[in-house]
Design a protein around this motif. Structure first.
Motif, PDB file in Angstrom:
ATOM      1  N   ILE A  69     -89.549  74.079  10.030  1.00 44.54           N
ATOM      2  CA  ILE A  69     -90.118  75.026  10.991  1.00 44.54           C
ATOM      3  C   ILE A  69     -89.120  75.298  12.111  1.00 44.54           C
ATOM      4  O   ILE A  69     -88.920  76.440  12.535  1.00 44.54           O
ATOM      5  CB  ILE A  69     -91.446  74.471  11.547  1.00 44.54           C
ATOM      6  N   ARG A  70     -88.503  74.235  12.599  1.00 40.78           N
ATOM      7  CA  ARG A  70     -87.516  74.390  13.678  1.00 40.78           C
ATOM      8  C   ARG A  70     -86.308  75.194  13.212  1.00 40.78           C
ATOM      9  O   ARG A  70     -85.812  76.076  13.924  1.00 40.78           O
ATOM     10  CB  ARG A  70     -87.090  73.000  14.167  1.00 40.78           C
ATOM     11  N   LYS A  71     -85.832  74.914  12.009  1.00 35.20           N
ATOM     12  CA  LYS A  71     -84.651  75.614  11.491  1.00 35.20           C
ATOM     13  C   LYS A  71     -84.910  77.099  11.264  1.00 35.20           C
ATOM     14  O   LYS A  71     -83.986  77.908  11.323  1.00 35.20           O
ATOM     15  CB  LYS A  71     -84.193  74.959  10.189  1.00 35.20           C
ATOM     16  N   LEU A  72     -86.155  77.454  10.981  1.00 38.93           N
ATOM     17  CA  LEU A  72     -86.475  78.843  10.641  1.00 38.93           C
ATOM     18  C   LEU A  72     -87.095  79.607  11.804  1.00 38.93           C
ATOM     19  O   LEU A  72     -87.543  80.749  11.615  1.00 38.93           O
ATOM     20  CB  LEU A  72     -87.434  78.870   9.441  1.00 38.93           C
ATOM     21  N   SER A  73     -87.121  79.020  12.983  1.00 41.65           N
ATOM     22  CA  SER A  73     -87.698  79.720  14.124  1.00 41.65           C
ATOM     23  C   SER A  73     -86.900  80.977  14.447  1.00 41.65           C
ATOM     24  O   SER A  73     -85.684  80.924  14.697  1.00 41.65           O
ATOM     25  CB  SER A  73     -87.734  78.805  15.353  1.00 41.65           C
ATOM     26  N   LYS A  74     -87.595  82.116  14.483  1.00 44.08           N
ATOM     27  CA  LYS A  74     -86.940  83.388  14.792  1.00 44.08           C
ATOM     28  C   LYS A  74     -86.642  83.529  16.284  1.00 44.08           C
ATOM     29  O   LYS A  74     -85.957  84.475  16.689  1.00 44.08           O
ATOM     30  CB  LYS A  74     -87.820  84.545  14.317  1.00 44.08           C
ATOM     31  N   GLU A  75     -87.135  82.594  17.070  1.00 46.13           N
ATOM     32  CA  GLU A  75     -86.905  82.660  18.512  1.00 46.13           C
ATOM     33  C   GLU A  75     -85.458  82.365  18.892  1.00 46.13           C
ATOM     34  O   GLU A  75     -85.064  82.549  20.041  1.00 46.13           O
ATOM     35  CB  GLU A  75     -87.843  81.682  19.234  1.00 46.13           C
ATOM     36  N   LYS A  76     -84.664  81.908  17.942  1.00 45.71           N
ATOM     37  CA  LYS A  76     -83.241  81.659  18.203  1.00 45.71           C
ATOM     38  C   LYS A  76     -82.423  82.948  18.167  1.00 45.71           C
ATOM     39  O   LYS A  76     -81.296  82.989  18.686  1.00 45.71           O
ATOM     40  CB  LYS A  76     -82.676  80.688  17.159  1.00 45.71           C
ATOM     41  N   LEU A  77     -82.942  83.979  17.540  1.00 47.70           N
ATOM     42  CA  LEU A  77     -82.143  85.179  17.282  1.00 47.70           C
ATOM     43  C   LEU A  77     -81.783  85.927  18.560  1.00 47.70           C
ATOM     44  O   LEU A  77     -80.633  86.354  18.734  1.00 47.70           O
ATOM     45  CB  LEU A  77     -82.904  86.095  16.318  1.00 47.70           C
ATOM     46  N   GLU A  78     -82.744  86.084  19.476  1.00 45.03           N
ATOM     47  CA  GLU A  78     -82.459  86.846  20.685  1.00 45.03           C
ATOM     48  C   GLU A  78     -81.442  86.146  21.591  1.00 45.03           C
ATOM     49  O   GLU A  78     -80.514  86.792  22.101  1.00 45.03           O
ATOM     50  CB  GLU A  78     -83.744  87.144  21.448  1.00 45.03           C
ATOM     51  N   PRO A  79     -81.550  84.821  21.823  1.00 41.90           N
ATOM     52  CA  PRO A  79     -80.484  84.154  22.597  1.00 41.90           C
ATOM     53  C   PRO A  79     -79.104  84.308  21.959  1.00 41.90           C
ATOM     54  O   PRO A  79     -78.101  84.460  22.669  1.00 41.90           O
ATOM     55  CB  PRO A  79     -80.929  82.687  22.619  1.00 41.90           C
ATOM     56  N   PHE A  80     -79.049  84.276  20.621  1.00 36.00           N
ATOM     57  CA  PHE A  80     -77.770  84.457  19.941  1.00 36.00           C
ATOM     58  C   PHE A  80     -77.252  85.876  20.156  1.00 36.00           C
ATOM     59  O   PHE A  80     -76.057  86.077  20.414  1.00 36.00           O
ATOM     60  CB  PHE A  80     -77.920  84.164  18.457  1.00 36.00           C
ATOM     61  N   ARG A  81     -78.144  86.860  20.048  1.00 35.42           N
ATOM     62  CA  ARG A  81     -77.729  88.245  20.268  1.00 35.42           C
ATOM     63  C   ARG A  81     -77.117  88.412  21.664  1.00 35.42           C
ATOM     64  O   ARG A  81     -76.064  89.034  21.828  1.00 35.42           O
ATOM     65  CB  ARG A  81     -78.933  89.171  20.092  1.00 35.42           C
ATOM     66  N   GLU A  82     -77.774  87.847  22.652  1.00 34.75           N
ATOM     67  CA  GLU A  82     -77.276  87.962  24.029  1.00 34.75           C
ATOM     68  C   GLU A  82     -75.937  87.245  24.193  1.00 34.75           C
ATOM     69  O   GLU A  82     -75.045  87.732  24.906  1.00 34.75           O
ATOM     70  CB  GLU A  82     -78.316  87.398  24.994  1.00 34.75           C
ATOM     71  N   PHE A  83     -75.814  86.108  23.550  1.00 34.07           N
ATOM     72  CA  PHE A  83     -74.573  85.342  23.697  1.00 34.07           C
ATOM     73  C   PHE A  83     -73.380  86.089  23.098  1.00 34.07           C
ATOM     74  O   PHE A  83     -72.316  86.170  23.728  1.00 34.07           O
ATOM     75  CB  PHE A  83     -74.722  83.972  23.039  1.00 34.07           C
ATOM     76  N   VAL A  84     -73.515  86.630  21.889  1.00 34.99           N
ATOM     77  CA  VAL A  84     -72.366  87.300  21.271  1.00 34.99           C
ATOM     78  C   VAL A  84     -72.081  88.635  21.945  1.00 34.99           C
ATOM     79  O   VAL A  84     -70.946  89.141  21.871  1.00 34.99           O
ATOM     80  CB  VAL A  84     -72.561  87.479  19.752  1.00 34.99           C
TER      81      VAL A  84
END
Length: 621
Positions: A454-469
């Motif tokens: 569940i933790r590995k597949l959380s889509k909530e990681k995508l937006e922080p990654f988008r902002e970082f790159v």
């Protein structure tokens, strides 16, 4: 020679040459360029055809055991022995010293039997670490070639993309031949006896060039210590951080045991085509053993069993139980058994099929950066019982402090579970408790695995990654992105497509060409999964992004090792690790170890990187 070969050699640090015939007269003519190549600290690799009859070539193609047939040694001895009388003194000394110092290496290529001919190609690649020049054409490397009417075509990597692609194709073709991956050829190391015959000349003449500054060999002393530990124990596990030379240490143990006549050969057991192919490459480069392969589409076990001399078998992990009945007790006693990524041997299926069946092997060597299996006491017990305990450790911290691995920056991107994520956690916990009340309760390890997924597949990681790159687009250059599934990788790709970065996926065997393209620098970014975690050496990797990361150190250490290797082309390299840390409050039922995995991993990374300041969206320095 005057207008092309010598000037190119003089500014190069690498020279790769495939040529039908190579004679000492060419070396005399190119002496000035070869000396300068040595001054540059460069390295030359030459593939040439031995002067053999057609019948000799056919004999060499008869299986892997032909590598060390006397006919090869006889032919090569005759060719190289002419150097002493045909070369001028300074050129002879240059050649002898370059071979002695490891700056010049030869391999011999013969055509496969079905071609019924010779290796007769003529091409080469010069490189200075940034640009490259490839050429191909009719001349051999002989004095007569420069009296004939001959021609070459040259291609320059910096002119335009088409030229750069042609240069890359020639380099790929040379590498394939050098690594014995061209099915039309058989490629052999120059026999050690011939190499020593040449090196014996070196004592008569002074070195005609300045030797490159000696590397600090003392930082590699852990390899000698590991070898000594195994020779004393005869069985056990070397726990050595990724990138610190586990494979080369194992090959040194193999060569030492064979030199002492304690073993006849070895069986190397590993998992995954990429890792086994890398073993094949290292064995061909660093030993004189014939190598047989039994994995993927290679089925050479019968040839190995029928070999007339000491040999090495590369074996896929799952094939070991089927091999054991075919080996006599004496053969097992005189064979070094090597288990790479030894933690994999603790799987339930292998434990049941191998327990009690390895005792005849006197020498059993396990290799791993992290041999402990998470949540698997029985698997760990089997590895310790059947292969041996950990007898030597060399940690990531030690490797970084000694300069064997590069330092790195750590960035932890915060995220919080969505309502859907929390609902999935509650459902997993309820399912586990319901099962616990039945006659066949599930082990708690299965709950931990469900929570980790569940933790590995959380889509909530995508937006922080988008902002970082968006703020740090350089992160995507020479970058490996680890995801849990291909579907999740597709979501990450949507972010990558908004940036001008050459990327691709690497999930299954159909994608293996993309790993090669990434290794060669023709892809900047690779989206992948655990298949690349073990055993792959791409020193130019500058950053990793961990969308998928386990609590167990095993997987994390291996993935970290992908970016910490020293890059010869970038000596000031400092790697970057981008991680994701859940920061919202845990639910009332989330009091297990798995739920706090992100925090534990973050604290460990911070300690390891020595960068203690947590900067969300920025790089700690």
């Amino acid at each position: 020679m005057r207008d092309f070969i010598i000037p190119a050699l003089s500014v190069s640090i690498s020279y790769d040459r495939g040529v039908g015939y190579f004679t000492s007269n060419w070396l005399r003519l190119a002496a000035g360029g070869l000396k300068q190549l040595a001054f540059n600290g460069g390295h030359a690799r030459i593939i040439a055809s031995p002067k053999l009859s057609r019948e000799d070539c056919d004999a060499l193609a008869r299986g892997m055991e032909a590598r060390l047939e006397p006919i090869v040694i006889k032919s090569l001895s005759g060719t190289l022995a002419e150097l002493e009388c045909n070369l001028e003194d300074d050129t002879l000394a240059a050649l002898s010293w370059m071979v002695a110092d490891g700056l010049l290496d030869f391999r011999i290529a013969v055509a496969a039997a079905e071609l019924d001919g010779d290796f007769h190609d003529k091409f080469g690649v010069f490189g200075d670490g940034h640009n490259a020049v490839a050429f191909r054409g009719s001349p051999n490397d002989s004095e007569r070639a420069f009296r004939n009417y001959e021609s070459i075509s040259a291609y320059y990597s910096w002119l335009d993309p088409r030229e750069a692609e042609r240069v890359a194709q020639e380099q790929d073709r040379f590498d394939a031949i050098w690594e014995n991956r061209d099915p039309n050829l058989r490629v052999y190391d120059v026999p050690e006896a011939v190499r020593r015959e040449l090196i014996e000349i070196t004592g008569r003449l002074p070195r005609p060039y300045q030797r490159p500054a000696a590397k600090n060999e003392d930082r590699w002393r852990h390899q000698r210590e590991a070898i000594a530990a195994f020779l004393d124990a005869r069985r056990g596990v070397l726990e050595m951080a990724t990138g610190t030379g586990k494979t080369r240490t194992a090959l040194s143990i193999l060569n030492e045991l064979h030199a002492r006549k304690l073993i006849g050969g070895a069986i190397v057991v590993a998992y995954g085509t990429d890792l086994l192919d890398q073993w094949n490459k290292e064995l061909l480069q660093r030993t004189s053993f014939p190598v047989y392969r039994d994995y993927a589409d290679r089925k050479e076990t019968l040839s190995y069993l029928n070999a007339s001399q000491d040999a090495v078998l590369l074996l896929s992990r799952q094939n070991l139980p089927k091999l054991l009945p075919k080996l006599s007790a004496e053969t097992q006693r005189r064979t070094l058994l090597v288990f790479d990524e030894v933690h994999g041997m603790g799987s339930a299926s292998l434990v049941s099929s191998l327990d009690g069946r390895l005792e005849n092997f006197v020498y059993r060597l396990g290799l791993s950066a992290t041999p402990e299996r998470a949540y698997d006491t029985s698997g760990n017990d089997f590895v310790a019982r059947a292969i041996g305990p950990v007898i030597f450790r060399f940690t990531l911290e030690q490797a970084i402090s000694r300069g064997i691995l590069c330092k790195f920056d750590y960035v932890a991107l915060d995220y919080a579970f969505s309502d859907d994520d929390r609902a999935a956690v509650r459902q997993a916990i309820r399912r586990h408790h319901a099962k616990a009340r039945t006659s066949t309760p599930s082990p708690v390890e299965l709950l931990y695995q469900d929570l980790a997924r569940i933790r590995k597949l959380s889509k909530e990681k995508l937006e922080p990654f988008r902002e970082f790159v968006e703020a740090h687009s350089e992160t995507l250059k020479r970058c490996l992105i680890f995801v849990e599934t291909a579907d999740y990788g597709a979501l990450v790709q949507e972010i990558l497509m908004s940036h001008a970065v050459d990327y691709h996926t690497y999930y299954g065997d159909d994608d293996r060409i993309n790993l090669k393209r990434f290794a060669n620098g023709r892809l900047e970014c690779l989206v992948t999964c655990k298949r690349i975690s073990e055993g792959i050496d791409i020193s130019s990797v500058a950053s990793i992004v961990l969308f998928s990361s386990a609590r167990a150190r095993l997987e994390t250490v291996q993935r970290l090792g992908r970016c910490l290797r020293i890059d010869p082309d970038n000596p000031s390299k400092r790697a970057l690790v981008v991680d994701f840390v859940r920061t919202d409050d845990l639910g009332p039922d989330e009091n297990d170890l798995e739920s706090t995995a992100d925090i534990e991993r973050r604290d460990w990374f911070r300690t390891l990187s020595k960068d203690h300041a947590h900067i969300n969206g920025g790089i700690a320095s």
